[in-house]
Design an enzyme around this catalytic site. Structure first.
Site, PDB file in Angstrom:
ATOM      1  N   TRP A 103      -7.608 -30.589  24.961  1.00 22.32           N
ATOM      2  CA  TRP A 103      -8.204 -29.665  25.862  1.00 22.32           C
ATOM      3  C   TRP A 103      -8.324 -30.597  27.205  1.00 22.32           C
ATOM      4  O   TRP A 103      -8.350 -29.973  28.383  1.00 22.32           O
ATOM      5  CB  TRP A 103      -9.663 -28.949  25.386  1.00 22.32           C
ATOM      6  CG  TRP A 103      -9.025 -27.825  24.518  1.00 22.32           C
ATOM      7  CD1 TRP A 103      -9.323 -27.946  23.291  1.00 22.32           C
ATOM      8  CD2 TRP A 103      -8.477 -26.835  24.777  1.00 22.32           C
ATOM      9  NE1 TRP A 103      -8.804 -26.811  22.430  1.00 22.32           N
ATOM     10  CE2 TRP A 103      -8.077 -26.025  23.446  1.00 22.32           C
ATOM     11  CE3 TRP A 103      -8.161 -26.176  25.840  1.00 22.32           C
ATOM     12  CZ2 TRP A 103      -7.452 -25.019  23.395  1.00 22.32           C
ATOM     13  CZ3 TRP A 103      -7.097 -25.028  25.733  1.00 22.32           C
ATOM     14  CH2 TRP A 103      -7.309 -24.232  24.481  1.00 22.32           C
ATOM     15  N   ASP A 176     -16.881 -29.902  29.899  1.00 25.42           N
ATOM     16  CA  ASP A 176     -16.241 -28.991  29.081  1.00 25.42           C
ATOM     17  C   ASP A 176     -16.780 -29.113  27.641  1.00 25.42           C
ATOM     18  O   ASP A 176     -16.381 -29.851  26.909  1.00 25.42           O
ATOM     19  CB  ASP A 176     -14.865 -28.900  28.933  1.00 25.42           C
ATOM     20  CG  ASP A 176     -14.126 -27.913  27.787  1.00 25.42           C
ATOM     21  OD1 ASP A 176     -15.076 -26.946  27.489  1.00 25.42           O
ATOM     22  OD2 ASP A 176     -12.983 -27.890  27.708  1.00 25.42           O
ATOM     23  N   LYS A 200     -17.225 -19.736  20.411  1.00 25.58           N
ATOM     24  CA  LYS A 200     -17.360 -20.387  19.265  1.00 25.58           C
ATOM     25  C   LYS A 200     -18.895 -20.337  18.752  1.00 25.58           C
ATOM     26  O   LYS A 200     -19.332 -20.004  17.995  1.00 25.58           O
ATOM     27  CB  LYS A 200     -17.325 -22.120  19.709  1.00 25.58           C
ATOM     28  CG  LYS A 200     -15.597 -22.322  19.639  1.00 25.58           C
ATOM     29  CD  LYS A 200     -15.032 -22.257  20.994  1.00 25.58           C
ATOM     30  CE  LYS A 200     -13.917 -22.956  21.385  1.00 25.58           C
ATOM     31  NZ  LYS A 200     -12.604 -22.274  20.757  1.00 25.58           N
TER      32      LYS A 200
HETATM   33  N1  PMP Z   1     -11.712 -26.344  25.888  1.00 21.55           N
HETATM   34  C1  PMP Z   1     -12.347 -26.299  24.687  1.00 21.55           C
HETATM   35  C2  PMP Z   1     -12.723 -27.612  24.182  1.00 21.55           C
HETATM   36  C3  PMP Z   1     -11.809 -25.339  23.885  1.00 21.55           C
HETATM   37  O1  PMP Z   1     -11.829 -25.507  22.502  1.00 21.55           O
HETATM   38  C4  PMP Z   1     -11.172 -24.234  24.261  1.00 21.55           C
HETATM   39  C5  PMP Z   1     -10.679 -23.012  23.485  1.00 21.55           C
HETATM   40  N2  PMP Z   1     -10.452 -23.227  22.421  1.00 21.55           N
HETATM   41  C6  PMP Z   1     -10.731 -24.060  25.526  1.00 21.55           C
HETATM   42  C7  PMP Z   1     -11.156 -25.147  26.422  1.00 21.55           C
HETATM   43  C8  PMP Z   1     -10.206 -23.017  26.123  1.00 21.55           C
HETATM   44  O2  PMP Z   1     -11.005 -21.873  26.323  1.00 21.55           O
HETATM   45  P1  PMP Z   1     -10.533 -20.356  26.484  1.00 21.55           P
HETATM   46  O3  PMP Z   1      -9.799 -20.030  25.513  1.00 21.55           O
HETATM   47  O4  PMP Z   1     -11.956 -19.868  26.681  1.00 21.55           O
HETATM   48  O5  PMP Z   1      -9.856 -20.441  27.972  1.00 21.55           O
END
Ligand code: PMP
Length: 367
Positions: A103, A176, A200
């Site tokens: 991520w 994040d 989550k």
């Molecule tokens: N950052 C992290 C740490 C994530 O776990 C996720 C989704 N699994 C995201 C960003 C992306 O999130 P979204 O699907 O809400 O765009």
């Protein structure tokens, strides 16, 4: 547990607290006194005004958000925050990225599309197994960075910072926290921006929580599109356009559950530690059968990742666990293996059941 519910170890959307689902179910067709569903109600009416105000107040209480920080409800997921952060904060400068997993790499790629971004520290060459130490981080960040981006918990690799990373005072810290916000106390004060997709620990997909320090707003370039400009959300109380009403309502229910049923984030952290320890103990107790992905000092409390001796055994593990009412244990396609997500709403019984299954599986298949 309800008899028809299974233990859902999915990484997101993740399992939600049963009392929250039951309350939403009761309200779904007709809200008491209103006669309409939360899926139908006006976002400008008094019911939703009360819902969004209470959700904000409860999240502020849980996370001890100081008055210097705004709490915003956005859409577009955490992925859109990758772009919003770069557009709102980067200006003409360069952002520093601490890349501890998939991520963080995506956040970097997005910042690169929009301006200048550099890798301050990355563990990619080692397969994303750890976070930097405080000393490594201090040496990695440039004095002229416009902001430093970190991922507090890497959902795919199961690698997390044990504490809020320490960066030089004058550098804006952006985190994040999609997969660990609300799982433990966090020092909000030290962040310029802290954001998380809700799906989550906070609620359903469709709403993203962004906590933005006031001083960030004065540097937002004027050409940023309206819906990507943090000031729009601040100026309109996250109600510039139609917000995700139902998702915010469920976030509000989750926040009340954390306050009233759980008793706050200190208690939640202890529960989460207890659940994760059950699984890591099994991994550590059989190192020739289970191979943990993360270095012990960087282990996530939310996503426990490990490998088994072969792909075939991993497939069998996932399949047999599902038959036993434990689903979504397959690791992310990019890393393989097993990933057990233990978000707030996963009861200790779920972690116990999985730990027992892991032991029993090892006994059956270890040479
Ligand atoms: N950052 C992290 C740490 C994530 O776990 C996720 C989704 N699994 C995201 C960003 C992306 O999130 P979204 O699907 O809400 O765009």
């Amino acid at each position: 547990m309800q008899p028809d519910r299974v233990f859902n170890f999915g990484a997101g959307p993740g399992t939600l607290p049963l009392p929250v689902l039951e309350r939403a179910q009761r309200d779904l067709v007709a809200l008491p006194g209103l006669g309409v569903s939360p899926l139908e109600v006006s976002h400008r009416g008094p019911w939703f005004r009360d819902v969004i105000e209470r959700a904000e107040a409860d999240l502020r209480a849980l996370l001890e958000i100081p008055a210097s920080h705004h709490l915003l409800f956005c859409q577009g997921g955490a992925t859109m925050q990758f772009a919003m952060v770069a557009m709102n904060l980067a200006g003409a400068g360069t952002s520093d990225h601490v890349v501890t997993g998939s991520w963080g790499a995506k956040a970097l790629a997005e910042a690169e599309r929009l301006g200048n971004a550099r890798v301050a520290w990355s563990d990619e060459a080692e397969g994303f197994r750890r976070v930097p130490s405080t000393e490594e981080l201090a040496g990695a960040i440039s004095s002229d960075a416009t902001f430093v981006h970190v991922t507090s918990n890497e959902t795919v690799q199961g690698v997390g910072f044990p504490h809020t990373p320490i960066v030089p005072e004058h550098v804006r810290l952006v985190a994040d926290a999609s997969s660990d916000l609300l799982s433990r106390p966090v020092d909000v004060r030290r962040h310029a921006v802290l954001y998380a997709g809700a799906q989550k620990n906070a609620g359903p997909a469709g709403v993203t929580i962004a906590i933005v320090r006031d001083d960030v707003l004065k540097d937002v370039p004027d050409q940023v599109p309206t819906m990507l400009d943090y000031r729009t959300y601040v100026d309109h109380g996250s109600l510039y356009n139609t917000p995700p009403v139902f998702a915010i309502y469920v976030v509000g229910l989750v926040a009340r559950w954390l306050l009233d049923d759980v008793g706050g984030l200190e208690v939640m952290r202890e529960r989460n530690r207890g659940k994760a320890a059950l699984l890591y103990d099994v991994v550590d107790g059989a190192p020739h059968f289970f191979r943990g992905h993360a270095d012990p000092g960087s282990r996530s409390l939310m996503n426990v990742t490990f490998r088994l001796p072969s792909d075939e055994l991993e497939g069998r593990f996932v399949e047999e666990a599902a038959k036993g009412g434990m689903i979504e244990l397959k690791g992310h396609r990019s890393v393989g293996g097993i990933r057990a997500s233990l978000y707030n709403a996963m009861p200790i019984e779920g972690a116990r059941a999985l730990a027992a299954f892991m032991r029993e599986f090892r006994d059956r298949y270890a040479d």
